[in-house]
Design an enzyme around this catalytic site. Structure first.
Site, PDB file in Angstrom:
ATOM      1  N   LYS A   1      -2.020   9.027  16.665  1.00 41.12           N
ATOM      2  CA  LYS A   1      -0.941  10.010  16.173  1.00 41.12           C
ATOM      3  C   LYS A   1      -1.391  11.436  16.282  1.00 41.12           C
ATOM      4  O   LYS A   1      -2.548  11.872  16.192  1.00 41.12           O
ATOM      5  CB  LYS A   1      -0.348   9.702  15.130  1.00 41.12           C
ATOM      6  CG  LYS A   1      -0.239   8.241  14.794  1.00 41.12           C
ATOM      7  CD  LYS A   1       0.999   7.641  15.729  1.00 41.12           C
ATOM      8  CE  LYS A   1       1.425   6.094  15.578  1.00 41.12           C
ATOM      9  NZ  LYS A   1       2.112   5.720  16.532  1.00 41.12           N
ATOM     10  N   ASP A   2      -0.397  12.282  16.330  1.00 44.93           N
ATOM     11  CA  ASP A   2      -0.675  13.766  16.288  1.00 44.93           C
ATOM     12  C   ASP A   2      -1.336  14.066  15.089  1.00 44.93           C
ATOM     13  O   ASP A   2      -0.585  13.711  13.947  1.00 44.93           O
ATOM     14  CB  ASP A   2       0.574  14.415  16.431  1.00 44.93           C
ATOM     15  CG  ASP A   2       0.568  15.939  16.724  1.00 44.93           C
ATOM     16  OD1 ASP A   2       0.035  16.587  15.833  1.00 44.93           O
ATOM     17  OD2 ASP A   2       0.655  16.519  17.801  1.00 44.93           O
ATOM     18  N   LYS A   3      -2.252  14.757  15.025  1.00 46.69           N
ATOM     19  CA  LYS A   3      -3.070  14.888  13.797  1.00 46.69           C
ATOM     20  C   LYS A   3      -2.256  15.915  12.740  1.00 46.69           C
ATOM     21  O   LYS A   3      -2.697  16.012  11.622  1.00 46.69           O
ATOM     22  CB  LYS A   3      -4.396  15.539  13.914  1.00 46.69           C
ATOM     23  CG  LYS A   3      -4.229  16.988  14.706  1.00 46.69           C
ATOM     24  CD  LYS A   3      -5.736  17.606  14.767  1.00 46.69           C
ATOM     25  CE  LYS A   3      -5.987  18.672  15.574  1.00 46.69           C
ATOM     26  NZ  LYS A   3      -7.249  19.190  15.886  1.00 46.69           N
ATOM     27  N   HIS A   4      -1.028  16.585  13.387  1.00 48.29           N
ATOM     28  CA  HIS A   4      -0.381  17.209  12.234  1.00 48.29           C
ATOM     29  C   HIS A   4       0.904  16.634  11.817  1.00 48.29           C
ATOM     30  O   HIS A   4       1.623  17.165  11.134  1.00 48.29           O
ATOM     31  CB  HIS A   4      -0.038  18.714  13.073  1.00 48.29           C
ATOM     32  CG  HIS A   4      -1.276  19.606  13.564  1.00 48.29           C
ATOM     33  ND1 HIS A   4      -2.106  20.230  12.554  1.00 48.29           N
ATOM     34  CD2 HIS A   4      -1.751  19.835  14.675  1.00 48.29           C
ATOM     35  CE1 HIS A   4      -3.007  20.884  13.133  1.00 48.29           C
ATOM     36  NE2 HIS A   4      -2.856  20.615  14.661  1.00 48.29           N
ATOM     37  N   ALA A   5       0.945  15.443  12.140  1.00 50.17           N
ATOM     38  CA  ALA A   5       2.263  14.712  12.058  1.00 50.17           C
ATOM     39  C   ALA A   5       2.000  13.937  10.658  1.00 50.17           C
ATOM     40  O   ALA A   5       0.787  13.449  10.114  1.00 50.17           O
ATOM     41  CB  ALA A   5       2.647  13.825  12.941  1.00 50.17           C
TER      42      ALA A   5
END
Length: 282
Positions: free
Chosen positions: A6-10
């Protein structure tokens, strides 16, 4: 084990597997307690299973994203966005790899080419595979771009390797006029090349486009074979039947689902009309 990153900023929900050996249901509560104690997460469920989750073991992802800092009135923003959404639902979007695949300033692509050309050695197995994949993704994006530039995104070509949305089955297009109706009714899509030594190559006009991209890049299938890269086909057009936009106090709410391997940044670029690489990831 996990099916994809997953996107690490999500703020994301993800399923993962842990190796626990021969145990019974009594350990499940203990596992939840340990996970909560070690990680800043909410555990939604836990159960025993016989298999490890591996990359690709997923159907896709659901996204809910708020676009902020819009330099328009709320009414104008939603009006424009809804007009764009209508077009995307009708035509779909090219299945581009997002910029996060390529690293800062395209560095992953450059290093991947060096690996393929035998100019980079002593790279660990995971990184080597990732860098090569980044370069394959770059070539795939070039193919999709060329197809758009030639006005061929809305068409299937004789020789295309097409894919059925319902079953995932692949077949070679022999009669383009016959298959065009199925393309327009969202039954099938052309596929784009993920180059490699064993890739099912297109023929005819579609094959000419594939070979042209490879020739211009100066890379050969023999070089892919030398680094044991077999290649595959990638869905060329992603459909967005559940794409919606709605007003949000912070800007514009965008919600949609994507099949595995597709990038949310590709959809957002169509709506936002900005280059995702220019955005601050925070």
């Amino acid at each position: 084990g996990f099916a994809g990153l997953k996107d690490k900023h999500a703020c994301a929900t993800q399923t993962f597997s842990l190796l626990v050996g021969n145990v019974d249901d009594s350990v499940l509560d203990q596992a939840v307690t340990r996970i909560k104690g070690l990680l800043p997460v909410t555990v939604n469920w836990v159960r025993l299973h016989r298999n490890k989750l591996r990359l690709g073991h997923l159907l896709g992802n659901r996204f809910t994203i708020v676009v902020t800092e819009i330099d328009l009135s709320a009414d104008e923003a939603i009006h424009r966005a809804q007009f764009i959404v209508e077009g995307l639902k009708e035509k779909g979007v090219p299945n581009f790899f997002g910029p996060q695949r390529f690293g800062f300033d395209g560095d992953n692509v450059k290093r991947g080419l060096e690996v393929i050309q035998g100019r980079m050695h002593n790279v660990d197995r995971w990184l080597r595979r990732f860098l090569i994949s980044s370069y394959q993704s770059h070539l795939c994006n070039l193919y999709l771009t060329r197809r758009l530039e030639l006005g061929l995104f809305d068409s299937v070509l004789a020789g295309d390797i097409a894919k059925k949305y319902a079953t995932g089955g692949l077949f070679e297009v022999e009669d383009a006029a016959k298959e065009q109706a199925r393309y327009e009714s969202h039954e099938i899509s052309f596929t784009a090349p993920i180059y490699g030594s064993k890739m099912w190559a297109a023929s005819g006009r579609a094959g000419e486009l594939e070979r042209a991209i490879l020739a211009e890049a100066g890379v050969t299938l023999e070089q892919f074979s030398a680094v044991d890269v077999k290649g595959t086909r990638r869905l060329g057009r992603v459909l967005l039947p559940d794409l919606i936009v709605a007003p949000d106090p912070r800007g514009l709410l965008v919600r949609f689902s994507l099949p595995k391997g597709a990038f949310a940044t590709t959809v957002l670029r169509e709506i936002m009309k900005v280059d995702p690489r220019s955005l601050n990831p925070s």
